[in-house]
Motif scaffolding. Structure first.
Motif, PDB file in Angstrom:
ATOM      1  N   ASN A 374      82.650 -64.231  43.895  1.00 61.82           N
ATOM      2  CA  ASN A 374      83.708 -64.646  42.967  1.00 61.82           C
ATOM      3  C   ASN A 374      84.052 -66.086  43.334  1.00 61.82           C
ATOM      4  O   ASN A 374      84.604 -66.356  44.405  1.00 61.82           O
ATOM      5  CB  ASN A 374      84.929 -63.730  43.117  1.00 61.82           C
ATOM      6  CG  ASN A 374      86.045 -64.116  42.164  1.00 61.82           C
ATOM      7  OD1 ASN A 374      86.285 -65.299  41.916  1.00 61.82           O
ATOM      8  ND2 ASN A 374      86.757 -63.115  41.647  1.00 61.82           N
ATOM      9  N   THR A 376      86.146 -68.177  42.247  1.00 60.84           N
ATOM     10  CA  THR A 376      87.566 -68.538  42.383  1.00 60.84           C
ATOM     11  C   THR A 376      88.116 -68.124  43.740  1.00 60.84           C
ATOM     12  O   THR A 376      88.709 -68.927  44.457  1.00 60.84           O
ATOM     13  CB  THR A 376      88.406 -67.823  41.293  1.00 60.84           C
ATOM     14  OG1 THR A 376      87.702 -67.887  40.066  1.00 60.84           O
ATOM     15  CG2 THR A 376      89.781 -68.446  41.176  1.00 60.84           C
ATOM     16  N   SER A 377      87.902 -66.856  44.066  1.00 60.54           N
ATOM     17  CA  SER A 377      88.527 -66.348  45.285  1.00 60.54           C
ATOM     18  C   SER A 377      87.635 -66.544  46.508  1.00 60.54           C
ATOM     19  O   SER A 377      88.104 -66.458  47.643  1.00 60.54           O
ATOM     20  CB  SER A 377      88.822 -64.855  45.122  1.00 60.54           C
ATOM     21  OG  SER A 377      87.610 -64.141  45.034  1.00 60.54           O
ATOM     22  N   TYR A 400      88.404 -57.136  49.540  1.00 64.06           N
ATOM     23  CA  TYR A 400      87.550 -57.958  50.387  1.00 64.06           C
ATOM     24  C   TYR A 400      87.681 -57.508  51.834  1.00 64.06           C
ATOM     25  O   TYR A 400      88.737 -57.037  52.258  1.00 64.06           O
ATOM     26  CB  TYR A 400      87.944 -59.437  50.286  1.00 64.06           C
ATOM     27  CG  TYR A 400      87.785 -60.010  48.892  1.00 64.06           C
ATOM     28  CD1 TYR A 400      86.714 -59.641  48.089  1.00 64.06           C
ATOM     29  CD2 TYR A 400      88.708 -60.924  48.391  1.00 64.06           C
ATOM     30  CE1 TYR A 400      86.567 -60.167  46.810  1.00 64.06           C
ATOM     31  CE2 TYR A 400      88.565 -61.457  47.119  1.00 64.06           C
ATOM     32  CZ  TYR A 400      87.497 -61.066  46.325  1.00 64.06           C
ATOM     33  OH  TYR A 400      87.354 -61.586  45.070  1.00 64.06           O
TER      34      TYR A 400
HETATM   35  C1  LIG Z   1      87.880 -63.444  40.897  1.00 67.37           C
HETATM   36  O1  LIG Z   1      89.017 -63.674  41.659  1.00 67.37           O
HETATM   37  C2  LIG Z   1      90.149 -64.041  40.902  1.00 67.37           C
HETATM   38  C3  LIG Z   1      91.224 -64.492  41.866  1.00 67.37           C
HETATM   39  O2  LIG Z   1      91.448 -63.506  42.814  1.00 67.37           O
HETATM   40  C4  LIG Z   1      90.553 -62.888  40.026  1.00 67.37           C
HETATM   41  O3  LIG Z   1      91.693 -63.208  39.265  1.00 67.37           O
HETATM   42  C5  LIG Z   1      89.400 -62.538  39.113  1.00 67.37           C
HETATM   43  O4  LIG Z   1      89.692 -61.390  38.380  1.00 67.37           O
HETATM   44  C6  LIG Z   1      88.117 -62.318  39.913  1.00 67.37           C
HETATM   45  N1  LIG Z   1      87.009 -62.248  39.004  1.00 67.37           N
HETATM   46  C7  LIG Z   1      86.259 -61.176  38.883  1.00 67.37           C
HETATM   47  C8  LIG Z   1      85.142 -61.246  37.924  1.00 67.37           C
HETATM   48  O5  LIG Z   1      86.456 -60.173  39.544  1.00 67.37           O
END
Ligand SMILES: *[C@@H]1O[C@H](CO)[C@@H](O)[C@H](O)[C@H]1NC(C)=O
Ligand SMILES: *[C@@H]1O[C@H](CO)[C@@H](O)[C@H](O)[C@H]1NC(C)=O
Ligand SMILES: *[C@@H]1O[C@H](CO)[C@@H](O)[C@H](O)[C@H]1NC(C)=O
Ligand SMILES: *[C@@H]1O[C@H](CO)[C@@H](O)[C@H](O)[C@H]1NC(C)=O
Length: 575
Positions: A374, A376-377, A400
């Motif tokens: 992911n 973003t995270s 995680y």
């Molecule tokens: C990825 O992480 C973000 C932030 O934690 C979250 O909002 C998002 O749903 C995640 N994306 C997926 C595809 O799981």
């Protein structure tokens, strides 16, 4: 590693006693000064008695009496009394104290070998090197574990059934698969490789039935001659190559095939003449088995070349286990590859069979981490529900793990070091993000008594403070700090140093005086401690010994030494 306890029944004990009596008598016979078996006070009379009627004595007088042993005022078990000594059956001692033992032959003599712990300490061979072997993972064989459903045909990484039977991608396990292959590459002898077909140096005489075509063309995209083929949709025989190949069962090939095409490998058992068919077909099927036909989906090519690396014996075994968990284990030495068949249409190149392809399998894992993060995270989600202990909130899919993150960073750091490809480094650096977020808010970091940061293998509420997962996460941080340069390594270094400070201050909380605890649930849940079984205890020791090679704080050696003592039955002194 399950330890097989040899069951010692009464008959064997009886036999030992009789043998002991006979041998002692025979020894005493010739060596009167060395009366080791009988007490000196009664030796003379017994000796004289023996001289007169040895046969009778053995027949009538076993030398011991049956006696009840009354356990803690609760129940009785059968024991033996001989003089003032009482003998308790080992099968009871085994269960009661969890002590292990077996009869063994040593120097030609049978003896009973007693072990306090069934696990072993592996001392590090040298200073830990982030470019080198990971812990002792060269001994791991992740894909053959029972809780691995199979190695995915699409990604080349294991699919776990540990917590969900239909199978899922478990980042920790995928990383261990990658790290074990990386470590094996550094420790095993050079593999044997046989080039089967590359349309260039080696061209085979394929059997091409009517209506099928095979041509060798130059593909500019890959800068190489490749084999292009087509069979009619109705073809059942396909284009085939007879083989007679033993011992090397790791298939590697480059392929670019159309939808609804497949490549099949025929394996035969050398003695029983069973034939098995492994089909690698386009599409998203994971694994399916119909009699001796096993199907792995390898995804959709979309007219792109793909490299496929398959351990044929693992694929066969997993396929056969799918419908029958108790299917007997196949032996590599009893199999041979007898045929390769092409169905549908497409191109193939660089077909080899090898003893191993560790780096290919390592990179399958490294690529999986790049493709499944992911962004973003920075996390690699665990797509399963998990309840760590009653009293702790259930983790919902998507959590995680500091261990998964740390292990992934260990894989990616090595992939970056080995390949120089920046994408691995970037993914590793992103993998630090969950370390900045509290475990209660979707990250992996907990704080012990508002003072010491801890990276949680499971981000539970309340915190669990699992020791081995934490140390694995520290190794990941250390790997990135060692391999990255400049700013990329800085944050890993800070997180690593903070973690080491916590470890040095908290390590003693895991010491029970006779072993270690797995976590600190006795503190956070106020329940009984979760004692580490011996293989986790030895993991704790191995981890401390390893950390000692990169940080010479004496806490690691003094603690490890004491913990090794526990494995040999030592206990902390009481007051
Ligand atoms: C990825 O992480 C973000 C932030 O934690 C979250 O909002 C998002 O749903 C995640 N994306 C997926 C595809 O799981
Ligand atoms: C290890 O990998 C290198 C390529 O990096 C390869 O040349 C070598 O044969 C491999 N050795 C083993 C034992 O896998
Ligand atoms: C086959 O291997 C050769 C030599 O390594 C390489 O140049 C070529 O690109 C490979 N073919 C494919 C289809 O990847
Ligand atoms: C593949 O086969 C299936 C069923 O046999 C068929 O429905 C589908 O159209 C085929 N796909 C292609 C691309 O030929």
């Amino acid at each position: 590693m399950p330890f097989m306890m040899m069951r010692i029944n009464f008959k064997i004990i009886l036999l030992i006693l009789i043998v002991a009596v006979i041998s002692s008598i025979l020894t005493s016979w010739n060596n009167c000064g060395n009366h080791f078996f009988f007490r000196s006070s009664d030796w003379k009379t017994r000796f004289q008695h023996k001289q007169t009627s040895l046969q009778d004595r053995l027949a009538n007088e076993p030398g011991y009496q049956e006696i009840d042993c009354y356990i803690n005022g609760g129940y009785s078990i059968g024991c033996r009394k001989e003089g003032d000594e009482v003998y308790v059956p080992f099968s009871f001692i085994h269960k009661y104290f969890e002590i292990y033992g077996k009869l063994a032959i040593y120097d030609g003599l049978e003896r009973f070998e007693w072990l306090h712990s069934y696990s072993k300490i592996v001392s590090p061979k040298g200073k830990y090197d982030s470019r080198g072997v990971f812990m002792t993972f060269e001994n791991y064989n992740v894909e053959v574990r029972e809780r691995v459903k199979c190695v995915s045909g699409n990604d080349g990484v294991p699919i776990s059934t540990q917590w969900e039977s239909q199978g899922y991608y478990y980042p920790t396990q995928i990383a261990q698969f990658g790290l074990s292959h990386y470590s094996k590459n550094l420790t095993e002898p050079e593999p044997h490789r046989k080039l089967i077909e590359d349309s260039d140096r080696v061209k085979q005489d394929w059997s091409v039935p009517q209506g099928c075509v095979v041509i060798r063309i130059y593909d500019k995209r890959v800068g190489s001659y490749v084999l292009k083929y087509a069979t009619p949709e109705t073809s059942t025989s396909g284009i085939s190559l007879k083989m007679d190949h033993v011992l090397d069962f790791v298939l590697k090939l480059d392929l670019c095939i159309r939808d609804n095409s497949s490549i099949a490998i025929e394996l035969q058992s050398r003695e029983k003449k069973d034939t098995y068919y492994l089909h690698y077909t386009t599409g998203n099927l994971v694994l399916s088995t119909v009699n001796n036909h096993i199907y792995y989906g390898i995804g959709l090519m979309n007219n792109r070349w793909k490299r496929l690396t398959r351990d044929l014996v693992v694929d066969l075994q997993k396929g056969l286990n799918l419908n029958d968990k108790n299917k007997k284990k196949l032996s590599r030495s009893k199999l041979k590859v007898v045929k390769m068949v092409l169905y549908g249409s497409g191109m193939i190149d660089n077909v080899t069979l090898s003893t191993s392809e560790h780096m290919e399998q390592f990179y399958d894992a490294a690529r999986w981490f790049v493709a499944n993060q992911n962004i973003t995270s920075g996390g690699w989600p665990n797509p399963v529900r998990r309840k760590v202990a009653s009293g702790m909130a259930t983790l919902e899919p998507g959590w995680y793990s500091s261990m998964g993150q740390g292990h992934a960073i260990s894989v990616l750091s090595r992939a970056y070091y080995h390949s120089g490809d920046e994408r691995y480094l970037q993914a590793a650096v992103r993998g630090l993000r969950p370390f900045r977020v509290s475990s209660s808010k979707g990250g992996v970091t907990a704080t012990f008594l508002d003072k010491y940061v801890w990276y949680e293998e499971y981000p539970t509420t309340p915190s669990s403070f699992i020791l081995n997962g934490f140390i694995y996460s520290l190794l990941g941080l250390y790997d990135l700090k060692s391999i990255a340069t400049g700013k990329d390594g800085d944050e890993a270094a800070i997180l690593f140093d903070q973690g080491m400070t916590s470890l040095k201050n908290m390590i003693m909380l895991y010491d029970t005086g006779s072993g270690t605890t797995y976590d600190l649930r006795h503190f956070t849940l106020k329940t009984a401690p979760n004692l580490a079984r011996w293989d986790y205890h030895s993991t704790h020791v191995n981890q401390l010994l390893l950390l000692n090679t990169i940080d010479n704080d004496p806490i690691f050696t003094t603690t490890a030494d004491r913990w090794i003592g526990y494995m040999n039955g030592k206990k902390a002194a009481h007051n």
